[in-house]
Design an enzyme around this catalytic site. Structure first.
Site, PDB file in Angstrom:
ATOM      1  N   HIS A 121       0.843  -1.270  -0.201  1.00  0.00           N
ATOM      2  CA  HIS A 121      -0.025   0.030   0.020  1.00  0.00           C
ATOM      3  C   HIS A 121       0.764   1.265  -0.029  1.00  0.00           C
ATOM      4  O   HIS A 121       2.068   1.145   0.603  1.00  0.00           O
ATOM      5  CB  HIS A 121      -0.749   0.006   1.296  1.00  0.00           C
ATOM      6  CG  HIS A 121      -1.854   1.235   1.528  1.00  0.00           C
ATOM      7  ND1 HIS A 121      -1.669   2.402   1.524  1.00  0.00           N
ATOM      8  CD2 HIS A 121      -3.351   0.955   1.345  1.00  0.00           C
ATOM      9  CE1 HIS A 121      -2.615   3.054   1.790  1.00  0.00           C
ATOM     10  NE2 HIS A 121      -3.694   2.089   1.555  1.00  0.00           N
ATOM     11  N   ASP A 198       3.250  -4.442   7.920  1.00  0.00           N
ATOM     12  CA  ASP A 198       1.987  -3.612   7.886  1.00  0.00           C
ATOM     13  C   ASP A 198       0.740  -4.575   8.105  1.00  0.00           C
ATOM     14  O   ASP A 198       0.262  -5.311   7.108  1.00  0.00           O
ATOM     15  CB  ASP A 198       1.894  -3.240   6.384  1.00  0.00           C
ATOM     16  CG  ASP A 198       0.496  -2.438   5.922  1.00  0.00           C
ATOM     17  OD1 ASP A 198      -0.277  -2.608   6.892  1.00  0.00           O
ATOM     18  OD2 ASP A 198       0.650  -1.741   5.144  1.00  0.00           O
ATOM     19  N   GLN A 201      -4.562  -5.131   7.313  1.00  0.00           N
ATOM     20  CA  GLN A 201      -5.625  -5.941   6.828  1.00  0.00           C
ATOM     21  C   GLN A 201      -5.628  -7.205   7.339  1.00  0.00           C
ATOM     22  O   GLN A 201      -6.390  -7.934   7.263  1.00  0.00           O
ATOM     23  CB  GLN A 201      -5.714  -6.181   5.412  1.00  0.00           C
ATOM     24  CG  GLN A 201      -5.559  -5.088   4.563  1.00  0.00           C
ATOM     25  CD  GLN A 201      -7.123  -4.443   4.553  1.00  0.00           C
ATOM     26  OE1 GLN A 201      -7.933  -4.923   4.982  1.00  0.00           O
ATOM     27  NE2 GLN A 201      -6.868  -3.097   3.894  1.00  0.00           N
ATOM     28  N   LYS A 224     -10.382  -0.223  10.850  1.00  0.00           N
ATOM     29  CA  LYS A 224     -10.361  -1.619  10.024  1.00  0.00           C
ATOM     30  C   LYS A 224     -11.118  -2.649  10.800  1.00  0.00           C
ATOM     31  O   LYS A 224     -11.146  -3.770  10.055  1.00  0.00           O
ATOM     32  CB  LYS A 224      -9.386  -1.891   9.059  1.00  0.00           C
ATOM     33  CG  LYS A 224      -9.026  -0.773   8.111  1.00  0.00           C
ATOM     34  CD  LYS A 224      -7.925  -1.068   7.323  1.00  0.00           C
ATOM     35  CE  LYS A 224      -7.091  -0.120   6.568  1.00  0.00           C
ATOM     36  NZ  LYS A 224      -7.899   0.405   5.349  1.00  0.00           N
ATOM     37  N   CYS A 362      -4.959   2.555  -3.451  1.00  0.00           N
ATOM     38  CA  CYS A 362      -3.797   3.028  -2.955  1.00  0.00           C
ATOM     39  C   CYS A 362      -2.206   1.971  -3.422  1.00  0.00           C
ATOM     40  O   CYS A 362      -1.549   1.913  -2.485  1.00  0.00           O
ATOM     41  CB  CYS A 362      -3.885   3.374  -1.643  1.00  0.00           C
ATOM     42  SG  CYS A 362      -4.929   4.495  -1.048  1.00  0.00           S
TER      43      CYS A 362
HETATM   44  N1  7TS Z   1      -1.754  -0.608   4.706  1.00  0.00           N
HETATM   45  C1  7TS Z   1      -2.633  -1.369   3.931  1.00  0.00           C
HETATM   46  C2  7TS Z   1      -2.454  -2.844   3.665  1.00  0.00           C
HETATM   47  C3  7TS Z   1      -3.937  -0.941   3.855  1.00  0.00           C
HETATM   48  O1  7TS Z   1      -5.142  -1.707   3.356  1.00  0.00           O
HETATM   49  C4  7TS Z   1      -4.156   0.363   4.575  1.00  0.00           C
HETATM   50  C5  7TS Z   1      -5.569   1.049   4.090  1.00  0.00           C
HETATM   51  C6  7TS Z   1      -3.268   1.102   4.884  1.00  0.00           C
HETATM   52  C7  7TS Z   1      -1.998   0.441   5.134  1.00  0.00           C
HETATM   53  C8  7TS Z   1      -3.461   2.620   5.554  1.00  0.00           C
HETATM   54  O2  7TS Z   1      -4.238   2.345   6.535  1.00  0.00           O
HETATM   55  P1  7TS Z   1      -4.741   3.855   7.203  1.00  0.00           P
HETATM   56  O3  7TS Z   1      -5.867   3.099   8.200  1.00  0.00           O
HETATM   57  O4  7TS Z   1      -3.462   4.417   8.000  1.00  0.00           O
HETATM   58  O5  7TS Z   1      -5.332   4.593   6.378  1.00  0.00           O
HETATM   59  N2  7TS Z   1      -6.300   0.682   3.050  1.00  0.00           N
HETATM   60  C9  7TS Z   1      -7.274   0.916   2.479  1.00  0.00           C
HETATM   61  C10 7TS Z   1      -8.119   0.206   1.464  1.00  0.00           C
HETATM   62  O6  7TS Z   1      -7.632  -0.733   0.980  1.00  0.00           O
HETATM   63  N3  7TS Z   1      -9.116   1.051   0.885  1.00  0.00           N
HETATM   64  O7  7TS Z   1      -9.212   2.123   1.613  1.00  0.00           O
HETATM   65  C11 7TS Z   1      -8.074   2.023   2.608  1.00  0.00           C
END
Ligand code: 7TS
Length: 408
Positions: A121, A198, A201, A224, A362
């Site tokens: 990501h 990371d 997910q 999430k 992303c």
């Molecule tokens: N890493 C992964 C694998 C992600 O899916 C996401 C967000 C992030 C990092 C960033 O997370 P945040 O909470 O700091 O924003 N993924 C997604 C997505 O798949 N659709 O919208 C956000």
């Protein structure tokens, strides 16, 4: 499967969208919140709201207990050895940025290697590009297999004595692939490198044990995993965090302040400058209680069964391409319907009450690897049912009919 009654605990799912009962298939972007989390936030603001670590008054100590209690819940949930290893952040993005800016930039020297994969990501890519630019370190990528998975032989070939940092996603938000983190951590450590995971997910969907994985750093996002937005956590091994400099300075994180010099509090507070996301942490604690009660093993099993069911049904739709491996994958399906733009697919699905995400997710480098400019994605969580999948499949068949000849 998790009983369908679980769905009843999510008030937002009871509505109709565009004249149809809502089918929410965008939990990988953000999950919905159960009543327990909504009530915990309401209770906090109605009864306990105060700033933390300052007030001697009753509300101040209640708020501090709730905030620190949530930290203990996060530590236990991911198997950390101590609460001091949990730093509250805005989410995974902030967690990775702290490690890339504080740890990595202090240890990286010109010619050192940072190892990533093409499925990262942007949040686990750009902070490392910045660290490389500032230090003269080099970015290297573990190649992907044709199905999007990675092989340990490639991991062995990519990580070298010059590798100082490996940063890798546990579960891809596009391919759904579950990466063999424990084995990769062993390879990284054999070469003296540190590994950041990371966990955006993975944490919502599977039991995570950072000590068993033996990762050095791990980032997660509360929103999430049934928690509120604006809260997440960075886990780091105490020995590493202790030697790292904060990247945010100000109130809350200090021990002694003088006109020209200051010293920091001990872990974890030295990384939490300013008033933290107190209510967010309380909500995350409630989300962890909820997930623990349902059982992470049950959630994992449920999401996998639902994904396999979706894959089986979706692969029968002519002209529908599904991306990612067919085994060892978590709860999402990324797809394209012929040449129809995924935004159009998502718009037609929305008109039938079905929420999916379309775009590059992303992951622009991964899109190029897939030779797609964008894709659609259905992602599942504990409140989804086979009925949701049936509605999606039916709606996709209708979408296909709607676009007719455009599909080819
Ligand atoms: N890493 C992964 C694998 C992600 O899916 C996401 C967000 C992030 C990092 C960033 O997370 P945040 O909470 O700091 O924003 N993924 C997604 C997505 O798949 N659709 O919208 C956000």
């Amino acid at each position: 499967m998790i009983p369908a009654e679980i769905r009843e605990l999510f008030p937002i799912l009871k509505q109709e969208v565009n004249g149809h009962p809502l089918v929410y298939l965008d939990s990988a972007a953000t999950s919905q919140k159960p009543i327990q989390v909504i009530e915990a936030l309401k209770h906090y603001y109605e009864w306990d709201n105060a700033n933390v670590h300052r007030g001697v008054h009753t509300l101040g100590s209640r708020a501090t207990d709730a905030y620190e209690g949530a930290r203990a819940k996060v530590a236990k949930f991911i198997g950390a050895a101590s609460e001091q290893e949990i730093i509250f952040t805005r989410g995974t993005t902030t967690a990775i940025n702290i490690v890339a800016a504080s740890y990595a930039q202090s240890v990286l020297r010109e010619g050192d290697e940072i190892v990533l994969t093409p499925m990262e990501h942007h949040s686990n890519l750009i902070p490392w590009q910045q660290a490389a630019k500032k230090t003269g370190a080099i970015l290297k990528y573990i190649p992907l297999q044709p199905d999007g998975s990675i092989s340990l032989a490639d991991v062995e070939n990519t990580i070298t004595e010059r590798t100082k940092m490996v940063s890798i996603v546990y579960v891809s938000n596009v391919l759904g692939v579950i990466n063999p983190i424990k084995e990769i951590a062993q390879i990284a450590h054999k070469h003296g490198a540190k590994i950041m995971v990371d966990g955006a997910q993975s944490t919502p969907h599977m039991k995570v044990d950072v000590q068993d994985l033996d990762c050095d750093f791990y980032g997660l996002s509360g929103h999430k995993m049934c928690g509120p937005t604006g809260i997440g956590a960075l886990y780091g091994k105490k020995s590493l965090l202790n030697n790292m400099e904060p990247i945010e300075f100000g109130g809350e994180m200090i021990d002694h302040v003088d006109f020209y010099e200051s010293t920091w509090k001990e872990l974890p507070w030295k990384f939490e400058g300013g008033t933290p996301m107190i209510a967010g942490a309380v909500g995350l604690g409630a989300a962890i209680d909820f997930l623990t009660e349902v059982g992470m093993d049950n959630i994992f099993k449920h999401d996998i069964e639902l994904t396999n069911y979706a894959l089986e049904r979706m692969m029968q739709i002519p002209d529908l391409a599904v991306y990612g491996p067919t085994t060892n994958r978590a709860g999402l399906v990324t797809f394209n319907l012929g040449d129809v733009h995924p935004h159009d697919v998502a718009t037609v699905l929305d008109s039938m009450g079905i929420a999916v995400r379309a775009g590059h997710h992303c992951c622009q480098p991964l899109m190029r690897w897939l030779e797609q400019s964008s894709t659609a994605r259905a992602s599942f969580y504990l409140y989804n049912t086979e009925d949701d999948v049936d509605r999606l499949v039916k709606a996709l068949l209708k979408t296909k009919e709607y676009f007719g000849d455009a599909i080819g």
